[in-house]
Write a protein that holds these residues in place. Structure first.
Motif, mmCIF file in Angstrom:
data_model
loop_
_atom_site.group_PDB
_atom_site.id
_atom_site.type_symbol
_atom_site.label_atom_id
_atom_site.label_comp_id
_atom_site.label_asym_id
_atom_site.label_seq_id
_atom_site.Cartn_x
_atom_site.Cartn_y
_atom_site.Cartn_z
ATOM 1 N N ALA A 271 1.454 5.331 10.991
ATOM 2 C CA ALA A 271 2.258 5.050 12.187
ATOM 3 C C ALA A 271 3.546 4.274 11.876
ATOM 4 O O ALA A 271 4.604 4.599 12.393
ATOM 5 N N TYR A 272 3.455 3.247 11.021
ATOM 6 C CA TYR A 272 4.648 2.466 10.701
ATOM 7 C C TYR A 272 4.968 2.449 9.208
ATOM 8 O O TYR A 272 5.645 1.546 8.720
ATOM 9 N N ALA A 273 4.489 3.467 8.502
ATOM 10 C CA ALA A 273 4.852 3.569 7.078
ATOM 11 C C ALA A 273 6.312 4.007 6.966
ATOM 12 O O ALA A 273 6.818 4.741 7.819
ATOM 13 N N GLU A 274 6.982 3.578 5.923
ATOM 14 C CA GLU A 274 8.308 4.112 5.596
ATOM 15 C C GLU A 274 8.104 5.431 4.848
ATOM 16 O O GLU A 274 7.282 5.517 3.935
ATOM 17 N N LEU A 275 8.863 6.465 5.236
ATOM 18 C CA LEU A 275 8.676 7.798 4.647
ATOM 19 C C LEU A 275 9.725 8.050 3.568
ATOM 20 O O LEU A 275 10.905 7.760 3.755
ATOM 21 N N TYR A 276 9.273 8.595 2.453
ATOM 22 C CA TYR A 276 10.170 8.869 1.314
ATOM 23 C C TYR A 276 9.809 10.243 0.755
ATOM 24 O O TYR A 276 8.659 10.508 0.413
ATOM 25 N N HIS B 52 0.863 -1.194 0.000
ATOM 26 C CA HIS B 52 0.000 0.000 0.000
ATOM 27 C C HIS B 52 0.899 1.245 0.000
ATOM 28 O O HIS B 52 1.733 1.399 0.886
ATOM 29 N N ILE B 53 0.724 2.080 -1.005
ATOM 30 C CA ILE B 53 1.508 3.320 -1.133
ATOM 31 C C ILE B 53 0.565 4.513 -0.954
ATOM 32 O O ILE B 53 -0.532 4.536 -1.520
ATOM 33 N N ALA B 54 0.985 5.499 -0.164
ATOM 34 C CA ALA B 54 0.208 6.737 0.000
ATOM 35 C C ALA B 54 1.076 7.902 -0.465
ATOM 36 O O ALA B 54 2.257 7.972 -0.127
ATOM 37 N N ILE B 55 0.495 8.785 -1.262
ATOM 38 C CA ILE B 55 1.290 9.873 -1.857
ATOM 39 C C ILE B 55 0.675 11.250 -1.605
ATOM 40 O O ILE B 55 -0.509 11.478 -1.880
ATOM 41 N N VAL B 56 1.502 12.175 -1.098
ATOM 42 C CA VAL B 56 1.145 13.602 -1.078
ATOM 43 C C VAL B 56 1.648 14.182 -2.395
ATOM 44 O O VAL B 56 2.862 14.340 -2.603
ATOM 45 N N MET B 57 0.716 14.447 -3.285
ATOM 46 C CA MET B 57 1.064 14.879 -4.657
ATOM 47 C C MET B 57 1.302 16.387 -4.633
ATOM 48 O O MET B 57 0.419 17.171 -4.971
ATOM 49 N N ASP B 58 2.490 16.797 -4.243
ATOM 50 C CA ASP B 58 2.735 18.229 -4.040
ATOM 51 C C ASP B 58 3.668 18.783 -5.118
ATOM 52 O O ASP B 58 4.541 18.076 -5.624
ATOM 53 N N GLY B 59 3.480 20.067 -5.438
ATOM 54 C CA GLY B 59 4.379 20.751 -6.358
ATOM 55 C C GLY B 59 3.759 21.173 -7.682
ATOM 56 O O GLY B 59 4.462 21.682 -8.558
ATOM 57 N N ILE C 88 4.975 8.579 0.227
ATOM 58 C CA ILE C 88 5.819 9.391 -0.664
ATOM 59 C C ILE C 88 5.291 10.821 -0.647
ATOM 60 O O ILE C 88 4.076 11.037 -0.724
ATOM 61 N N ARG C 89 6.196 11.800 -0.524
ATOM 62 C CA ARG C 89 5.790 13.183 -0.752
ATOM 63 C C ARG C 89 6.687 13.765 -1.820
ATOM 64 O O ARG C 89 7.918 13.797 -1.657
ATOM 65 N N THR C 90 6.091 14.270 -2.888
ATOM 66 C CA THR C 90 6.847 14.967 -3.928
ATOM 67 C C THR C 90 6.900 16.452 -3.567
ATOM 68 O O THR C 90 6.249 16.914 -2.641
#
Ligand code: IPE
Ligand code: IPE
Ligand code: MG
Length: 240
Positions: free
Chosen positions: A196-201, A6-13, A179-181
């Motif tokens: 809580a335990y997601a890996e941040l990128y 499961h991937i969650a993305i903040v689509m920023d920029g 993921i945050r771009t």
């Protein structure tokens, strides 16, 4: 190689992408839609089970009226133009957030797209709109408080495990990779509980420039991480 489920993305920029080209910000949002398409397709191909995209936060209403209006128009157009293709590809679309704040026609269309794709199972695509992590926790608290008042759950029984089902995405696998771009190093009220335990990128790539190769780079970085969940490395090696 370990693929995040499961991937969650903040689509920023999007805004900066446009401003660098001396274009209005709304053209950045339009360009961002292409990156959404490419990301959904690539996740499906790589066997990711769920993708959650932050499209509009509960705080984004504070932007200038014309930008908010342009975003709403883009959502309506995207619902018209993308849902057929998503459905054909077996994608199950879910909107998370407080949909009642949108105008009645837009929220009805969102609900119709969810109902139409509810039987699909190739990829779960969750789009967070008028979403805030604090709102999510508050609505979960309201839900469980109602259950307690009706006598369906005892106050003493309220803990992490019994509250979790009331939060958004409770029916899906946990988030493995966030993921945050766009270069900002913050969560901006996205999925506070669920991360809580997601890996941040984090990447400086602006969302409209995010493509399959950029997603692969994030997945590669994820594969290098050791997820300890509070244990030691030695313990993990011992249990395999
Ligand atoms: C993200 O891009 C999209 C939304 C918040 C709707 P931005 O519009 O925040 O782009 P920047 O951060 O201003 O470049
Ligand atoms: C977060 O981005 C929200 C979305 C991507 C939809 P913002 O651009 O709104 O976040 P801040 O304002 O930089 O924290
Ligand atoms: Mg931004």
């Amino acid at each position: 190689m370990s693929i995040p489920r499961h991937i969650a993305i903040v689509m920023d920029g999007n805004g900066r992408w446009a401003q660098r080209r001396h274009l209005p910000r709304k053209l950045g949002h339009r360009e961002g839609q292409k990156a959404v398409r490419a990301t959904v397709e690539h996740c499906r191909q790589r066997g990711v089970a769920a993708l959650t995209l932050f499209a509009f936060s509960s705080e984004n209403w504070q932007r200038p009226g014309d930008e908010v209006h342009a975003l709403m128009q883009l959502f309506v157009k995207a619902l018209d133009s993308e849902v057929d293709e998503l459905h054909r590809n077996g994608v199950r679309l879910t909107f998370i957030g407080d949909l009642d704040r949108f105008d009645a026609e837009l929220s009805a269309r969102m609900r119709a797209a969810m109902a139409r794709t509810a039987g699909n199972d190739a990829l779960r695509l969750n789009v967070a709109v008028n979403y805030g992590g604090r709102w999510d926790i508050a609505q979960a608290a309201r839900g469980i408080a109602g259950a307690a008042m009706r006598g369906e759950i005892a106050l003493d029984a309220i803990d992490e495990l019994t509250l979790a089902p009331w939060l958004c995405l409770a029916d899906q696998v946990p988030i493995d990779l966030f993921i945050r771009t766009g270069g900002e190093l913050r969560v901006s009220n996205f999925l506070l509980w669920q991360l809580a335990y997601a890996e941040l990128y984090f990447t400086d790539t602006l969302w409209p420039d995010f493509d399959a190769a950029a997603l692969d780079a994030a997945i590669d970085a994820f594969a290098q991480r050791e997820r300890r969940y509070g244990h030691t490395s030695a313990q993990l090696r011992a249990t395999g």
